[in-house]
Design a protein around this motif. Structure first.
Motif, PDB file in Angstrom:
ATOM      1  N   THR A   2       0.807  -1.215   0.000  1.00 61.58           N
ATOM      2  CA  THR A   2       0.000   0.000   0.000  1.00 61.58           C
ATOM      3  C   THR A   2       0.837   1.261   0.000  1.00 61.58           C
ATOM      4  O   THR A   2       0.351   2.320  -0.381  1.00 61.58           O
ATOM      5  CB  THR A   2      -0.952   0.043   1.209  1.00 61.58           C
ATOM      6  N   SER A   3       2.106   1.179   0.431  1.00 58.49           N
ATOM      7  CA  SER A   3       2.947   2.377   0.416  1.00 58.49           C
ATOM      8  C   SER A   3       3.711   2.523  -0.891  1.00 58.49           C
ATOM      9  O   SER A   3       4.627   3.332  -0.995  1.00 58.49           O
ATOM     10  CB  SER A   3       3.966   2.335   1.569  1.00 58.49           C
ATOM     11  N   PRO A  52       4.816   3.807  -4.273  1.00 60.81           N
ATOM     12  CA  PRO A  52       4.627   5.164  -4.787  1.00 60.81           C
ATOM     13  C   PRO A  52       3.996   5.238  -6.171  1.00 60.81           C
ATOM     14  O   PRO A  52       3.279   6.171  -6.456  1.00 60.81           O
ATOM     15  CB  PRO A  52       6.041   5.746  -4.803  1.00 60.81           C
ATOM     16  N   PRO A 111      -0.375   1.980  -7.512  1.00 59.35           N
ATOM     17  CA  PRO A 111      -1.501   2.844  -7.867  1.00 59.35           C
ATOM     18  C   PRO A 111      -1.795   2.829  -9.364  1.00 59.35           C
ATOM     19  O   PRO A 111      -2.959   2.851  -9.772  1.00 59.35           O
ATOM     20  CB  PRO A 111      -1.050   4.242  -7.430  1.00 59.35           C
ATOM     21  N   THR A 112      -0.740   2.783 -10.194  1.00 56.05           N
ATOM     22  CA  THR A 112      -1.027   2.787 -11.630  1.00 56.05           C
ATOM     23  C   THR A 112      -1.551   1.438 -12.092  1.00 56.05           C
ATOM     24  O   THR A 112      -2.363   1.367 -13.007  1.00 56.05           O
ATOM     25  CB  THR A 112       0.195   3.193 -12.461  1.00 56.05           C
ATOM     26  N   GLY A 125      -5.033   1.657 -11.183  1.00 50.13           N
ATOM     27  CA  GLY A 125      -5.677   2.606 -12.085  1.00 50.13           C
ATOM     28  C   GLY A 125      -5.953   1.974 -13.439  1.00 50.13           C
ATOM     29  O   GLY A 125      -7.044   2.126 -14.009  1.00 50.13           O
ATOM     30  N   TYR A 160      -6.989   0.845   1.354  1.00 51.75           N
ATOM     31  CA  TYR A 160      -6.247   1.250   0.154  1.00 51.75           C
ATOM     32  C   TYR A 160      -7.008   0.843  -1.105  1.00 51.75           C
ATOM     33  O   TYR A 160      -7.215   1.645  -2.011  1.00 51.75           O
ATOM     34  CB  TYR A 160      -4.873   0.597   0.215  1.00 51.75           C
ATOM     35  N   TYR A 203     -10.033   2.773  -2.534  1.00 54.83           N
ATOM     36  CA  TYR A 203      -9.880   4.013  -3.292  1.00 54.83           C
ATOM     37  C   TYR A 203      -9.993   3.816  -4.791  1.00 54.83           C
ATOM     38  O   TYR A 203      -9.948   4.774  -5.544  1.00 54.83           O
ATOM     39  CB  TYR A 203      -8.534   4.672  -2.967  1.00 54.83           C
ATOM     40  N   PHE A 204     -10.092   2.578  -5.226  1.00 53.30           N
ATOM     41  CA  PHE A 204     -10.130   2.299  -6.658  1.00 53.30           C
ATOM     42  C   PHE A 204     -11.406   1.558  -7.008  1.00 53.30           C
ATOM     43  O   PHE A 204     -11.839   0.682  -6.273  1.00 53.30           O
ATOM     44  CB  PHE A 204      -8.917   1.457  -7.071  1.00 53.30           C
ATOM     45  N   ALA A 205     -11.992   1.930  -8.136  1.00 54.17           N
ATOM     46  CA  ALA A 205     -13.248   1.294  -8.549  1.00 54.17           C
ATOM     47  C   ALA A 205     -12.971  -0.032  -9.211  1.00 54.17           C
ATOM     48  O   ALA A 205     -13.235  -0.243 -10.395  1.00 54.17           O
ATOM     49  CB  ALA A 205     -13.999   2.217  -9.502  1.00 54.17           C
ATOM     50  N   PRO A 227     -14.420   7.729   2.539  1.00 50.99           N
ATOM     51  CA  PRO A 227     -14.286   9.178   2.328  1.00 50.99           C
ATOM     52  C   PRO A 227     -15.258   9.697   1.279  1.00 50.99           C
ATOM     53  O   PRO A 227     -15.806  10.762   1.434  1.00 50.99           O
ATOM     54  CB  PRO A 227     -12.844   9.336   1.847  1.00 50.99           C
TER      55      PRO A 227
END
Lengths: 263, 259
Positions: free
Chosen positions: A74-75, A77, A81-82, A85, A123, A126-128, A240
């Motif tokens: 999860t950390s 960078p 995340p990509t 994504g 974590y 946060y992504f669909a 959130p």
């Protein structure tokens, strides 16, 4: 030499058996296409680790669905995340074809020291994408990574992060019977992932199993009226995004207090 | 006509929305879609659910993602195209880079840009990297039955070389022109200004009774309290986007021209 005289029934039984055999071959051929890009690879396999709800998670519980699995933390960078994504885009494109419920994502943490099941669930929220986060004992995770040909290494860095984990960036495409069929590279665009994944979803229709509800799923993605509908996050825990639903009413000024309260 | 609306929302980023409905509704739909996409693609992990730069991934890394509700934080400009380009290409910065997200389709990137612009305080473009600033931008409430209205703002070019405002667009209107009120033979009339000079190190105010932006082809009433997106095209500074509030004007009124 004696030739046994067949009785009246035998030829029919023979024909029936032969026909069944032929049908079986045809069916098997349709289900196991000789597509070179999707030839089963001799890596991977079932495992049991800990899911986002803290309960044991068994990969074999996902039989009947196509799985996209990758190793990360999860950390991370940029790579994770990509990757998530790109997967969100894959889900978006598959939703247009109504195929998004045929796949599920599995995220295996290579940083079990920091990544608790709760942290991973948050974590992924946060992504669909419909994603299951798994972690476990460092040795157990290492054993699974080895079977999948994934490598990772903890590297100390001079920053507030303390250390990063350098890890291989493959995205594993696993079919509905648990076999690894393709390794996506980090550079593979979402279109490529959609192409091969849809082939597998359609192929696996012949296994005669419907999509199963996976254990520990935290995200719901669905297609409604052909539109990609996102509801990231667990319905049980406030996310959130729930707090920002009122933000855009009438395009008014940002409700900073509402956001602050949610965090 | 649900399928038509869905298709329209999908192609909005290509600017083909003219046939699809009223302007205010279109922008609201884009903004809502942009918010969903911002959340779905994980932007909130670093930039936070409200865009303030307070996402948990950022806190864990000790990095400082921008507060996107402050228009000054857009390093490459505030126009939706500039924001969309930044999303696609990412940013390299000392300390931490924002990863490139080319996998987000261009119409989706534009929708995210419209949502981000909706978060900023209305009326001001603080100027990216010391570039020209816009302040006190507002739009006059439309008069019932009239398809035109006006926008006013102050362009602050202090400390900068000469520039010129060469065009403007609004999501709320089909055409935007720069106009000036002129007293001629005892009556007030309006003339179009094709190019508004901005002297170096100066300020130019567009105010009622003088210079203003005429908004033609509103398509829908503009009511006080609404927000619209204004895009200003400058010769040197490029395209600047900002949100502006619709206000009921106090004081002297002038009749907009017949459509």
């Amino acid at each position: 030499m004696r030739h046994p005289r067949p009785d009246r029934r035998r030829p029919r039984a023979g024909w029936a058996l032969g026909l069944l055999g032929l049908l079986g071959l045809v069916a098997a051929g349709a289900c196991r296409k000789a597509d070179p890009e999707l030839r089963p690879l001799a890596i991977g396999g079932d495992f049991v680790l800990t899911g986002s709800d803290g309960q044991p998670f068994d990969l074999s519980s996902l039989r009947g669905r196509v799985v996209l699995l990758f190793f990360g933390y999860t950390s991370c960078p940029d790579v994770c995340p990509t990757t998530l994504g790109r997967l969100a885009r894959v889900y978006q494109d598959l939703a247009r074809e109504g195929l998004d419920s045929g796949i599920v994502t599995v995220f295996v943490s290579v940083d079990p020291e920091r990544d608790t099941p709760e942290a991973i669930a948050e974590y992924l929220g946060y992504f669909a994408v419909e994603a299951i986060g798994v972690t476990g004992d460092p040795d157990a995770v290492a054993a699974v990574a080895k079977r999948y040909g994934a490598s990772y290494e903890r590297v100390e860095v001079d920053s507030a992060a303390g250390y990063v984990v350098e890890h291989s960036t493959f995205l594993y495409l696993i079919d509905a019977v648990g076999q690894v069929r393709h390794l996506f590279r980090y550079a593979d665009p979402p279109e490529r992932i959609v192409e091969l994944t849809s082939k597998l979803i359609v192929e696996d229709g012949c296994h005669l199993r419907g999509p199963r509800k996976p254990i520990g799923s935290r995200v719901k993605v669905g297609a409604r009226d052909g539109q990609w509908q996102i509801r990231a996050g667990s319905p049980e825990r406030p996310r959130p995004n729930d707090a920002t639903d009122g933000l855009l009413a009438g395009l008014g000024a940002p409700a900073a207090t509402a956001v602050g309260a949610a965090i | 006509m649900r399928w038509l609306r869905g298709w329209c929302i999908a192609v909005l980023g290509l600017g083909l929305a003219a046939a699809c409905g009223r302007s205010g509704d279109r922008l609201a739909a884009e903004v809502a879609r942009g918010k969903e996409l911002y959340l779905g693609f994980g932007c909130a992990a670093c930039h936070g659910p409200g865009g303030h730069g307070d996402g948990p991934a950022a806190l864990a890394l000790g990095a400082k993602p921008r507060d996107l509700t402050d228009l000054a934080s857009f390093r490459q400009g505030t126009s939706p195209d500039a924001i969309a380009r930044t999303i696609a290409e990412g940013l390299a910065a000392p300390g931490l880079a924002m990863p490139a997200a080319p996998y987000i389709a261009q119409p989706d990137r534009l929708a995210i840009a419209h949502w981000l612009l909706s978060l900023a305080p209305a009326g001001a473009a603080p100027g990216v990297g010391g570039e020209l600033r816009v302040a006190d931008a507002w739009v006059r409430e439309s008069i019932a039955g009239r398809d035109a209205s006006a926008a006013y703002l102050t362009i602050d070019n202090r400390g900068l070389p000469a520039d010129a405002l060469v065009g403007a667009r609004c999501d709320c209107a089909a055409t935007v022109e720069i106009h000036r009120m002129v007293a001629e033979a005892g009556r007030m009339t309006m003339e179009k200004v094709p190019r508004l000079e901005l002297p170096a190190d100066g300020q130019v105010a567009l105010e009622p009774g003088g210079l203003h932006l005429m908004l033609f082809g509103l398509g829908a009433e503009l009511r006080a309290g609404q927000r619209v997106e204004l895009h200003l095209d400058f010769e040197r500074a490029g395209s600047v986007a900002l949100a502006a509030e619709v206000r009921a004007p106090a004081g002297k009124r002038h009749a907009p021209p017949a459509p």
